[in-house]
Structure formats: structure tokens, C-alpha cells
Design a protein around this motif. Structure first.
Motif, PDB file in Angstrom:
ATOM      1  N   PRO A  66       0.794  -1.239   0.000  1.00 30.01           N
ATOM      2  CA  PRO A  66       0.000   0.000   0.000  1.00 30.01           C
ATOM      3  C   PRO A  66       0.821   1.281   0.000  1.00 30.01           C
ATOM      4  O   PRO A  66       0.476   2.237  -0.694  1.00 30.01           O
ATOM      5  CB  PRO A  66      -0.837  -0.133   1.280  1.00 30.01           C
ATOM      6  CG  PRO A  66      -0.984  -1.606   1.476  1.00 30.01           C
ATOM      7  CD  PRO A  66       0.318  -2.199   1.025  1.00 30.01           C
ATOM      8  N   ARG A  67       1.908   1.330   0.746  1.00 24.49           N
ATOM      9  CA  ARG A  67       2.669   2.582   0.833  1.00 24.49           C
ATOM     10  C   ARG A  67       3.386   2.945  -0.457  1.00 24.49           C
ATOM     11  O   ARG A  67       3.796   4.090  -0.647  1.00 24.49           O
ATOM     12  CB  ARG A  67       3.676   2.507   1.988  1.00 24.49           C
ATOM     13  CG  ARG A  67       2.997   2.521   3.344  1.00 24.49           C
ATOM     14  CD  ARG A  67       3.974   2.612   4.491  1.00 24.49           C
ATOM     15  NE  ARG A  67       3.251   2.590   5.752  1.00 24.49           N
ATOM     16  CZ  ARG A  67       3.809   2.616   6.950  1.00 24.49           C
ATOM     17  NH1 ARG A  67       5.131   2.663   7.054  1.00 24.49           N
ATOM     18  NH2 ARG A  67       3.080   2.592   8.045  1.00 24.49           N
ATOM     19  N   PHE A  68       3.549   1.967  -1.346  1.00 24.68           N
ATOM     20  CA  PHE A  68       4.205   2.216  -2.621  1.00 24.68           C
ATOM     21  C   PHE A  68       3.195   2.483  -3.744  1.00 24.68           C
ATOM     22  O   PHE A  68       3.606   2.754  -4.863  1.00 24.68           O
ATOM     23  CB  PHE A  68       5.096   1.038  -2.999  1.00 24.68           C
ATOM     24  CG  PHE A  68       6.365   0.962  -2.198  1.00 24.68           C
ATOM     25  CD1 PHE A  68       7.551   1.485  -2.691  1.00 24.68           C
ATOM     26  CD2 PHE A  68       6.381   0.371  -0.939  1.00 24.68           C
ATOM     27  CE1 PHE A  68       8.727   1.410  -1.962  1.00 24.68           C
ATOM     28  CE2 PHE A  68       7.548   0.289  -0.198  1.00 24.68           C
ATOM     29  CZ  PHE A  68       8.723   0.808  -0.701  1.00 24.68           C
ATOM     30  N   ALA A  69       1.904   2.401  -3.438  1.00 26.49           N
ATOM     31  CA  ALA A  69       0.895   2.742  -4.440  1.00 26.49           C
ATOM     32  C   ALA A  69       1.097   4.205  -4.843  1.00 26.49           C
ATOM     33  O   ALA A  69       1.479   5.043  -4.013  1.00 26.49           O
ATOM     34  CB  ALA A  69      -0.503   2.532  -3.872  1.00 26.49           C
ATOM     35  N   PRO A  70       0.880   4.557  -6.118  1.00 26.73           N
ATOM     36  CA  PRO A  70       1.226   5.902  -6.603  1.00 26.73           C
ATOM     37  C   PRO A  70       0.730   7.048  -5.735  1.00 26.73           C
ATOM     38  O   PRO A  70       1.494   7.967  -5.413  1.00 26.73           O
ATOM     39  CB  PRO A  70       0.587   5.927  -7.993  1.00 26.73           C
ATOM     40  CG  PRO A  70       0.629   4.505  -8.435  1.00 26.73           C
ATOM     41  CD  PRO A  70       0.376   3.692  -7.200  1.00 26.73           C
ATOM     42  N   GLU A  71      -0.549   6.999  -5.332  1.00 27.62           N
ATOM     43  CA  GLU A  71      -1.069   8.118  -4.549  1.00 27.62           C
ATOM     44  C   GLU A  71      -0.435   8.199  -3.162  1.00 27.62           C
ATOM     45  O   GLU A  71      -0.186   9.294  -2.631  1.00 27.62           O
ATOM     46  CB  GLU A  71      -2.602   8.020  -4.425  1.00 27.62           C
ATOM     47  CG  GLU A  71      -3.112   6.810  -3.636  1.00 27.62           C
ATOM     48  CD  GLU A  71      -3.191   5.533  -4.447  1.00 27.62           C
ATOM     49  OE1 GLU A  71      -3.797   4.561  -3.938  1.00 27.62           O
ATOM     50  OE2 GLU A  71      -2.667   5.496  -5.592  1.00 27.62           O
ATOM     51  N   ASN A  72      -0.134   7.045  -2.572  1.00 27.52           N
ATOM     52  CA  ASN A  72       0.505   7.040  -1.261  1.00 27.52           C
ATOM     53  C   ASN A  72       1.981   7.401  -1.358  1.00 27.52           C
ATOM     54  O   ASN A  72       2.515   8.126  -0.512  1.00 27.52           O
ATOM     55  CB  ASN A  72       0.345   5.665  -0.596  1.00 27.52           C
ATOM     56  CG  ASN A  72      -1.082   5.377  -0.186  1.00 27.52           C
ATOM     57  OD1 ASN A  72      -1.876   6.294   0.040  1.00 27.52           O
ATOM     58  ND2 ASN A  72      -1.426   4.106  -0.088  1.00 27.52           N
ATOM     59  N   ALA A  73       2.651   6.906  -2.388  1.00 28.54           N
ATOM     60  CA  ALA A  73       4.061   7.232  -2.577  1.00 28.54           C
ATOM     61  C   ALA A  73       4.257   8.731  -2.769  1.00 28.54           C
ATOM     62  O   ALA A  73       5.228   9.313  -2.274  1.00 28.54           O
ATOM     63  CB  ALA A  73       4.618   6.468  -3.774  1.00 28.54           C
ATOM     64  N   ALA A  74       3.331   9.352  -3.467  1.00 26.37           N
ATOM     65  CA  ALA A  74       3.427  10.802  -3.675  1.00 26.37           C
ATOM     66  C   ALA A  74       3.336  11.549  -2.348  1.00 26.37           C
ATOM     67  O   ALA A  74       4.097  12.493  -2.095  1.00 26.37           O
ATOM     68  CB  ALA A  74       2.323  11.255  -4.626  1.00 26.37           C
ATOM     69  N   ALA A  75       2.413  11.113  -1.490  1.00 23.97           N
ATOM     70  CA  ALA A  75       2.267  11.761  -0.186  1.00 23.97           C
ATOM     71  C   ALA A  75       3.471  11.480   0.707  1.00 23.97           C
ATOM     72  O   ALA A  75       3.962  12.383   1.403  1.00 23.97           O
ATOM     73  CB  ALA A  75       0.981  11.279   0.484  1.00 23.97           C
ATOM     74  N   ASN A  76       3.955  10.264   0.690  1.00 20.41           N
ATOM     75  CA  ASN A  76       5.069   9.888   1.561  1.00 20.41           C
ATOM     76  C   ASN A  76       6.391  10.484   1.120  1.00 20.41           C
ATOM     77  O   ASN A  76       7.346  10.548   1.897  1.00 20.41           O
ATOM     78  CB  ASN A  76       5.177   8.356   1.617  1.00 20.41           C
ATOM     79  CG  ASN A  76       3.981   7.709   2.295  1.00 20.41           C
ATOM     80  OD1 ASN A  76       3.373   8.290   3.193  1.00 20.41           O
ATOM     81  ND2 ASN A  76       3.631   6.500   1.876  1.00 20.41           N
ATOM     82  N   GLY A  77       6.445  10.944  -0.123  1.00 20.89           N
ATOM     83  CA  GLY A  77       7.672  11.555  -0.620  1.00 20.89           C
ATOM     84  C   GLY A  77       8.071  12.810   0.132  1.00 20.89           C
ATOM     85  O   GLY A  77       9.257  13.171   0.152  1.00 20.89           O
ATOM     86  N   ALA A  78       7.114  13.465   0.794  1.00 27.73           N
ATOM     87  CA  ALA A  78       7.434  14.686   1.540  1.00 27.73           C
ATOM     88  C   ALA A  78       8.421  14.396   2.670  1.00 27.73           C
ATOM     89  O   ALA A  78       9.309  15.209   2.962  1.00 27.73           O
ATOM     90  CB  ALA A  78       6.148  15.303   2.091  1.00 27.73           C
ATOM     91  N   LEU A  79       8.273  13.230   3.303  1.00 30.21           N
ATOM     92  CA  LEU A  79       9.193  12.860   4.377  1.00 30.21           C
ATOM     93  C   LEU A  79      10.595  12.628   3.839  1.00 30.21           C
ATOM     94  O   LEU A  79      11.593  13.027   4.452  1.00 30.21           O
ATOM     95  CB  LEU A  79       8.676  11.606   5.086  1.00 30.21           C
ATOM     96  CG  LEU A  79       9.555  11.022   6.190  1.00 30.21           C
ATOM     97  CD1 LEU A  79       9.827  12.060   7.268  1.00 30.21           C
ATOM     98  CD2 LEU A  79       8.892   9.791   6.792  1.00 30.21           C
TER      99      LEU A  79
END
Length: 327
Positions: free
Chosen positions: A229-242
């Protein structure tokens, strides 16, 4: 290489080596390169190798056994039992029974080519079996000299206390990183209360915290991150901020984002040993160098504040992978 002590007396290198990816889950395997990584790790002072019987299944223990037979390297081996898988299937069941435990332990000893497993973990806990029963069976194996220390994976604080009351637990292994901090609420404080070491797996967020992956990144065939789940495109985009926060600190220190992520964990306490996994020499060298990276209090505060305002998007695993977690 610095050293740290897990529990009362298990001394290991401050950074260990997670070996799972050498056998599966992260694309095609290359035994020759994996053996080169193992040799280089030992040359750089790593003496703590982490494996499990299901990695392959069985291939990973066989590979480490081959490495030990060829080199005679003086290392501490941590392996695990409790997850049962069929070859080429991710689906799993959990078995903590004394009979299965003994069978699994004997098989691991044979594949590794050792007389004693230094640290033997319950990989996942069986909801239907009392932890006291499991610990008693593990204590028998220790009394017989087949294992040196007992560990638990992905356990709750309440279950950990019950287990430790039966026999001392040397280490708890749970995911812990900049994007997986659940342990700070209960498990890590319980470990410190009881004098139990903490081994942090996936300290680089399965590679995401290195900055190598973006939203929509392609994965090799057989790489299970494609379905996480964390690597799904929409989640990866959000997690990229960290990741960008870590990159900013890394740029100021002349190191990598991965080294910042590992240095952050190492600074959380001398009872914590991260075990970043890799099957590539260049990543191994980068990870080992993290022991020389020191984060100032201000840099740690920047990271901690970023974590508090940047919620992580997505679960760690699929529902199948979450079986037996936080029991």
C-alpha cells in the motif's frame, strides 16, 4: 564498527545485515553477488546476520550456511520460525506449536551448518496459542544448547511482558523507521522497562526512505513492493514529503538520505540495532557508513517535527502480510 548489547549479554555490531532480499521479495536473486555482500559486510565489521526459514523458502538459510562453510566467519546468526509458506506462494499460516518449533529449529541448524542459533525468534505469533506455552518450548531448546537467546517479532507490549515472565527475552524485532513509529507508543518502552534489546527491521522503509522510489516507479518482476500500500502511486506521492526532509538534512551533512534515516534510528538509543537489508555492494557500503553520521539535537528535532505533521499514507503490508502482527 561500533557494537551494542541486546538484552543482558548478546553483543552485536551496531548495524546488522538483513538477508531476506538475497533470496526473494525484491526481484531476481544473484547468489554470487549476495555472497560478495556477505563477505564485504564481515570485512566492514558487521557480525550480525538476520535470516528466517521462510525466506526462499529455505534458500536464505542455505545461502548463509554456504557462506559460513566457505569463510568460517565469526558472526551472530538470528533466524526465525513460525510462518509456514508453500514455495512460490505468499499466503501463509502461523504455527507456534512445540513440535513444529523443534522441527523448524533442527532444520535451520542443518541448513546453516551450525550447532547453535545465536538468536531464535518467533516470527509471528499464533493467536490461538498462549505465549507462555511457546516460551516454555523455546526455553527447552535453549536448555539443550540448540539456541542461545530467545526473540519475538511484531509482539505487543502486553504479550511481551507475559513472555518475559516465563523466560528472559533478549530482543524484539519489529519494523521501525522514519515512517513506521508505532513501537514508540508501547513496545519500545516495555523493552526498556524489561531490559530487552530492540532490532529494527526495514529501517529504510524497504528502500523508500533512500529516495530511490517515486510515485509510479517501476519494479522488477517478483518485487513485492509493487503490491504494498505505501508504494501505491497516490501514497508514494504523499510519503515523498518525508523523504525530502531527510534529503535536505543529508545535503547539509554531505551524506545520503539513507544514512540520515539510519543515524536517526541509531540516535534513539544504544539498545536499538537496525538491520538494513541489501543484496548490492554499493548500498551495503552506504549503510555501514551511517555509523559515522551524527545528527545534532536540532536535526533530530527537525525530523521528529516533520514526522508529527506528515502522516504516513498506507499500511505497511497487505492484509495477508499483517497476519500475526501486534499480537
Amino acid at each position: 564498527m561500533q557494537h551494542r548489547t541486546l538484552g543482558r549479554d548478546l553483543s552485536v555490531s551496531a548495524i546488522g545485515l538483513g538477508c531476506m532480499g538475497m533470496s526473494e521479495f525484491y526481484g531476481p536473486r544473484d547468489d554470487a553477488e549476495s555472497l560478495a555482500v556477505l563477505r564485504r559486510a564481515v570485512e566492514q565489521g558487521i557480525d550480525f546476520l538476520d535470516t528466517a526459514d521462510i525466506y526462499g523458502p529455505h534458500h536464505n538459510e542455505d545461502l548463509i550456511g554456504r557462506f559460513l562453510a566457505e569463510t568460517g566467519a565469526a558472526v551472530k546468526i538470528a533466524t526465525k520460525f513460525g510462518i509456514v509458506r508453500k514455495p512460490d506462494e505468499y499466503a501463509r499460516t502461523i504455527d507456534n506449536s512445540a513440535g513444529y518449533m523443534r522441527q523448524a529449529c533442527e532444520s535451520s541448524l542443518r541448513r546453516l551448518g551450525v550447532e547453535r542459533i545465536d538468536l531464535y525468534y518467533v516470527h509471528r505469533l499464533d493467536r490461538e496459542r498462549p505465549i507462555e506455552e511457546t516460551m516454555e518450548a523455546l526455553a527447552d531448546l535453549r536448555q539443550e544448547g540448540k539456541i542461545g537467546h530467545i526473540g519475538l517479532c511484531e509482539v505487543s507490549a502486553a504479550t511481551l511482558r507475559r513472555a518475559h515472565a516465563v523466560h528472559p527475552v533478549t530482543a524484539v524485532q519489529t519494523e521501525y523507521s522514519l515512517w513506521s513509529r508505532d513501537v514508540e507508543a508501547g513496545v519500545l518502552p516495555a523493552c526498556r522497562e524489561l531490559g530487552i534489546g530492540f532490532v529494527a527491521y526495514s529501517p529504510l522503509g524497504r528502500g523508500f526512505l533512500t529516495g530511490r522510489f517515486q510515485a509510479g516507479s517501476a519494479f522488477e518482476e517478483g518485487d513485492f513492493r509493487a503490491g504494498l500500500p505505501r508504494f501505491a502511486p497516490e501514497n508514494a506521492a504523499a510519503n515523498g514529503a518525508l523523504v525530502e526532509i531527510a534529503r535536505g538534512i543529508a545535503a547539509g551533512k554531505g551524506c545520503s538520505a539513507a544514512q540520515v534515516a539510519l543515524a536517526w534510528l541509531l540516535a534513539k538509543g544504544y539498545d536499538i540495532v537496525p538491520i538494513p537489508g541489501t543484496k548490492r555492494l554499493k548500498y551495503l557500503d552506504d549503510n555501514v557508513a551511517a555509523v559515522s553520521v551524527s545528527l545534532s539535537e536540532a536535526e533530530q528535532t527537525v525530523l521528529d517535527q516533520a514526522l508529527s505533521r506528515l502522516p504516513v499514507a498506507g499500511e505497511r503490508y497487505t492484509p495477508e502480510g499483517m497476519k500475526g502482527i501486534n499480537m
